[in-house]
Design a protein around this motif. Sequence first.
Motif, short mmCIF file in Angstrom:
data_model
loop_
_atom_site.label_atom_id
_atom_site.label_comp_id
_atom_site.label_asym_id
_atom_site.label_seq_id
_atom_site.Cartn_x
_atom_site.Cartn_y
_atom_site.Cartn_z
N ALA A 9 106.78 9.79 113.34
CA ALA A 9 107.20 8.48 113.85
C ALA A 9 108.72 8.40 113.93
N GLN A 10 109.44 9.09 113.03
CA GLN A 10 110.90 9.12 113.08
C GLN A 10 111.40 9.89 114.31
N LEU A 11 110.66 10.94 114.68
CA LEU A 11 111.07 11.79 115.80
C LEU A 11 110.67 11.22 117.16
N LYS A 12 109.66 10.37 117.19
CA LYS A 12 109.08 9.91 118.45
C LYS A 12 110.09 9.27 119.40
N PRO A 13 111.01 8.39 118.95
CA PRO A 13 111.94 7.77 119.90
C PRO A 13 112.88 8.75 120.59
N PHE A 14 113.01 9.97 120.06
CA PHE A 14 113.97 10.94 120.58
C PHE A 14 113.29 12.18 121.18
N THR A 15 111.95 12.18 121.27
CA THR A 15 111.19 13.36 121.71
C THR A 15 110.39 13.03 122.96
N THR A 16 110.26 14.01 123.87
CA THR A 16 109.44 13.79 125.07
C THR A 16 107.98 13.67 124.67
N ASP A 17 107.21 12.93 125.49
CA ASP A 17 105.78 12.77 125.21
C ASP A 17 105.06 14.11 125.22
N GLU A 18 105.50 15.03 126.06
CA GLU A 18 104.84 16.33 126.15
C GLU A 18 105.10 17.18 124.90
N TYR A 19 106.25 16.98 124.22
CA TYR A 19 106.60 17.81 123.07
C TYR A 19 106.10 17.23 121.75
N LEU A 20 105.71 15.97 121.75
CA LEU A 20 105.23 15.35 120.50
C LEU A 20 104.01 16.07 119.91
N VAL A 66 116.53 16.93 127.61
CA VAL A 66 116.34 16.78 129.05
C VAL A 66 116.38 15.30 129.42
N SER A 67 116.71 15.06 130.69
CA SER A 67 116.74 13.70 131.20
C SER A 67 115.35 13.32 131.69
N THR A 68 114.80 12.20 131.21
CA THR A 68 113.48 11.71 131.62
C THR A 68 113.62 10.29 132.14
N ASN A 69 112.51 9.72 132.60
CA ASN A 69 112.52 8.34 133.06
C ASN A 69 112.86 7.38 131.92
N ALA A 70 112.57 7.77 130.70
CA ALA A 70 112.85 6.92 129.54
C ALA A 70 114.24 7.19 128.96
N GLY A 71 115.00 8.12 129.56
CA GLY A 71 116.32 8.48 129.04
C GLY A 71 116.31 9.92 128.56
N TRP A 72 117.35 10.30 127.85
CA TRP A 72 117.45 11.66 127.32
C TRP A 72 116.52 11.83 126.13
N ARG A 73 115.77 12.94 126.13
CA ARG A 73 114.82 13.22 125.06
C ARG A 73 114.83 14.71 124.73
N VAL A 74 114.50 15.04 123.48
CA VAL A 74 114.41 16.44 123.05
C VAL A 74 113.10 17.03 123.57
N ALA A 75 113.21 18.15 124.27
CA ALA A 75 112.03 18.80 124.86
C ALA A 75 111.67 20.11 124.17
N ASP A 76 112.58 20.62 123.31
CA ASP A 76 112.30 21.89 122.63
C ASP A 76 113.35 22.10 121.53
N TYR A 77 112.96 22.86 120.52
CA TYR A 77 113.95 23.24 119.49
C TYR A 77 113.51 24.55 118.87
N ASP A 78 114.46 25.19 118.23
CA ASP A 78 114.18 26.42 117.50
C ASP A 78 115.14 26.49 116.32
N GLN A 79 114.72 27.22 115.30
CA GLN A 79 115.58 27.38 114.14
C GLN A 79 116.38 28.66 114.32
N ALA A 80 117.70 28.49 114.49
CA ALA A 80 118.58 29.64 114.67
C ALA A 80 119.16 30.06 113.33
N SER A 81 119.57 31.31 113.24
CA SER A 81 120.13 31.80 111.97
C SER A 81 121.59 31.39 111.86
#
Length: 200
Positions: free
Chosen positions: A128-139, A185-200
């Motif tokens: 629920a904390q991540l939802k406002p900043f994440t795309t619906d497809e990535y949730l 990425v830019s979506t209709n709802a604004g900018w949202r996180v579409a992917d992430y990875d843990q880098a070293s």
Amino acid sequence: MPIRTNRGRAAVYRRLWGWPLRSPRHLMGALVFLAILVTALGIVLPKVVGKPQAKAAPPTYGVTISSTAPRPGLAAPGPTSNLPTRLSTPLATPTPTTPNGDAIRVAKDWAAAWVNHPAGITSKQWLAQLKPFTTDEYLPVMATVDPANIPATKVTGEPVVGTAYPKSLQLTIPTDGPKLAITVVSTNAGWRVADYDQAS
């Protein structure tokens, strides 16, 4: 003695044509002989006369196919076509731009929510904390993450922008665990996180 009159010939012909009709046995013998004769002619005649010429190829609409025989030692030419290529105009490559401030802010807020997993928090509460900043497809992908397994508890620095395009932004955010490589990425709802990875 040779037959010299038409009347005599007619009598001979009548005897020949009438022979199969004298008995059923004669009729069967005549039919078997006729079948053997037709089969033999069907086998022998094509060899004597030669193979028939190949039929003309049906018309091809818009496509020209080469019918010339290949010369010895040369590869057969492939069919040529007058059809246009799949891509008549090249696709435009997005050009890098200056980073969008809203995209950077969303990435920072998302990273702060990602590292916020105090003991006892449920996956549903963390999501629920991540939802406002994440795309619906990535949730749904984030729903498979167990927050107890996240090896970071706080963000330790400012984002470092990698590549920025008009509709997407890639950046890295340091934490007290691994660095987060985030794509916004830019979506209709604004900018949202579409992917992430843990880098070293």
